[in-house]
Design an enzyme around this catalytic site. Structure first.
Site, PDB file in Angstrom:
ATOM      1  N   GLU A  15      34.168   5.950  21.769  1.00 39.55           N
ATOM      2  CA  GLU A  15      35.404   5.378  21.263  1.00 39.55           C
ATOM      3  C   GLU A  15      36.123   6.437  20.418  1.00 39.55           C
ATOM      4  O   GLU A  15      35.550   7.440  20.040  1.00 39.55           O
ATOM      5  CB  GLU A  15      35.122   4.134  20.428  1.00 39.55           C
ATOM      6  CG  GLU A  15      34.536   2.996  21.256  1.00 39.55           C
ATOM      7  CD  GLU A  15      34.565   1.671  20.542  1.00 39.55           C
ATOM      8  OE1 GLU A  15      35.280   0.772  20.992  1.00 39.55           O
ATOM      9  OE2 GLU A  15      33.852   1.530  19.528  1.00 39.55           O
ATOM     10  N   GLU A  67      29.134  -0.482  21.668  1.00 38.13           N
ATOM     11  CA  GLU A  67      28.897   0.149  20.368  1.00 38.13           C
ATOM     12  C   GLU A  67      27.986  -0.817  19.642  1.00 38.13           C
ATOM     13  O   GLU A  67      28.400  -1.890  19.211  1.00 38.13           O
ATOM     14  CB  GLU A  67      30.223   0.382  19.641  1.00 38.13           C
ATOM     15  CG  GLU A  67      30.154   1.469  18.566  1.00 38.13           C
ATOM     16  CD  GLU A  67      29.548   0.954  17.270  1.00 38.13           C
ATOM     17  OE1 GLU A  67      28.363   1.292  17.001  1.00 38.13           O
ATOM     18  OE2 GLU A  67      30.229   0.223  16.543  1.00 38.13           O
ATOM     19  N   CYS A  93      28.184  -0.597  10.892  1.00 37.69           N
ATOM     20  CA  CYS A  93      27.180  -0.017  11.789  1.00 37.69           C
ATOM     21  C   CYS A  93      26.800   1.384  11.345  1.00 37.69           C
ATOM     22  O   CYS A  93      25.706   1.858  11.654  1.00 37.69           O
ATOM     23  CB  CYS A  93      27.693   0.000  13.225  1.00 37.69           C
ATOM     24  SG  CYS A  93      29.221   0.912  13.460  1.00 37.69           S
TER      25      CYS A  93
END
Length: 485
Positions: free
Chosen positions: A464, A250, A284
């Site tokens: 995820e 990620e 993020c």
């Protein structure tokens, strides 16, 4: 300064050498807040020894029993939320409210995967063309998982990875970020106190340059889940592909929010401000680009600047703080460098762009919330991940031009559109090249059961969160049984 031991083989230990690593408080660099053990390479190898033994027992533990451990750990996180939030805020810099919310969301992850695995099945029964034959595809754990987690969400991210990994029956070696190891150790303590068997989870704290070979090179690693920079993620992906080790990354994002002419502009401005400056932009999924239709650009900018003016930087644990510091002096200086570079390319600083110099804030890693105007697609600040409280504005003339601006990026994590037109909302969801799409909502804020992950340079194909996460932590075995004569 508080000394915090780490978890190896079911015991809380210091480094054999007696060496410790200081953990700074980014709100006040004058005195370290904590210290954690500086493990040696041979101690990392021992963590894998324990994980190998722990996995042998944990994989055969009844899923309902595994679920009970995760549920118990979730209850302990909630019970200890006040103290945990204070430590998160101290080592990370996010506000007390943000840290408290992170603690509760970490508990949600543990509860969700406990429920998913505890009440789920073992696989799928399949038809078979052969007579008197029953065939099934069953999921089983893959082994020892290495989880490498970042400093920006130091409790949620380990929980997001550990919960499905442990629920599925794997053992995990956790390497938390050096800036924020205490948060991950809180999660480990909750799991340990809830009855997680010795060795099933080990936490490695140490100097990266010293222990990286032992951490990454152990032959017992079956899978690696990593959240962090593209530079490190790409290097890990290449290394583990050569060793046939499963990798989940990620990575970065350069997330855009689009404001169309028919949007509820006050709501859009308030939502974009929250998406851009929550956690000081150190997410993020934070909005860092705003694409606004030209006919409403002036009005939207006025409303956004009014919202930004209400965000007051301050000490993370102080009442009324709207935004805490950045994670470290190096990161603060990097963000300031992005702002300086944008100005040199012709951007206008509409708000912020500097550091507080008064009182105690002068001793921390603060950058005021920053809005940049007169930015075009060829500016570095429009294309590179800043990971801080900086948002750039760009005006366009149509929906099509807005979507093109969103997609003109190497990243593809999250995007949002603000509109009251249902057709435009659906078209945006279909055409935006991102793994997470929001309509009239912030780019951050995905729930535990929502699959999460990006496209292009933002991550790997393994998602995820949600049931999708279990695909990474399990392998599929097909079994055919002939029961006839």
């Amino acid at each position: 300064m508080r000394s915090v031991e780490t978890l190896v083989g079911g015991e809380w230990v210091a480094a054999g050498s007696g060496e410790w690593i200081d953990v700074q408080n980014p709100a006040d660099l004058r005195t370290p807040a904590f210290r954690v053990p500086a493990l040696a390479p041979d101690e990392v190898t021992r963590a894998y020894d324990h994980a190998e033994r722990g996995f042998a027992g944990w994989r055969s533990t009844n899923p309902l029993a595994r679920a009970a451990v995760l549920t118990g750990a979730a209850a302990l996180l909630r019970e200890r939320a006040g103290a945990i939030a204070e430590d998160i805020a101290t080592e990370n810099g996010k506000t007390r409210a943000e840290a408290h919310g992170e603690t509760l969301k970490a508990a949600d992850f543990l509860e969700y995967y406990a429920l998913l695995v505890g009440r789920g099945g073992y696989g799928t029964l399949l038809n078979d063309a052969r007579p008197d034959t029953r065939t099934s595809a069953q999921q089983e754990p893959i082994g020892v998982v290495l989880a490498i987690t970042p400093w920006n969400d130091p409790l949620i991210t380990p929980a997001r990875k550990l919960a499905p990994a442990l629920a599925a029956g794997n053992a995990v070696v956790l390497k938390p970020a050096g800036e924020t190891p205490v948060s991950g150790l809180h999660l480990a303590r909750a799991l340990h106190d809830a009855g997680l068997p010795a060795g099933v989870l080990g936490v490695v704290t140490g100097r990266t340059a010293r222990i990286s070979s032992a951490l990454l090179g152990d032959a017992r690693v079956a899978a690696v889940t990593f959240t962090g920079s593209n530079e490190v993620g790409d290097r890990l992906r290449t290394e583990f592909a050569a060793r046939n080790i499963r990798f989940q990354g990620e990575l970065g994002g350069k997330n855009a929010s689009v404001v169309l002419a028919d949007a509820d502009l006050p709501k859009a401005a308030k939502t974009v401000a929250a998406a851009s400056f929550g956690q000081a932009g150190q997410r993020c999924t934070a909005t860092s680009r705003v694409v606004v239709e030209r006919s409403v650009a002036e009005e939207f900018t006025r409303l956004l600047l009014a919202e930004v003016a209400r965000i007051e930087p301050g000490a993370p644990l102080a009442a009324g703080t709207g935004m805490g510091p950045l994670s470290s002096p190096r990161h603060r200086d990097g963000v300031l460098g992005h702002i300086e570079g944008a100005v040199k390319q012709g951007a206008t600083v509409l708000a912020g762009g500097d550091v507080p110099a008064d009182g105690d804030l002068a001793h921390g890693c603060y950058v005021r919330p920053t809005v940049l105007g007169d930015v075009t697609a060829d500016f570095a600040v429009w294309r590179e991940e800043v990971f801080g409280p900086v948002v750039a504005l760009c005006a366009v003339d149509s929906f099509e031009e807005a979507v093109a601006a969103v997609n003109d990026s190497g990243f593809g994590l999250a995007a949002a559109v603000f509109t009251q037109d249902l057709t435009a909302a659906h078209r945006f969801a279909d055409e935006a090249e991102c793994g997470q799409i929001a309509v009239n909502l912030t780019t951050p804020g995905w729930d535990v059961h929502h699959p999460f992950g990006g496209f292009h340079a933002s991550g790997s194909p393994f998602k995820e969160q949600g049931a999708e996460a279990l695909h990474f932590y399990t392998r599929v075995k097909t079994v055919a049984i002939h029961y006839g004569a």
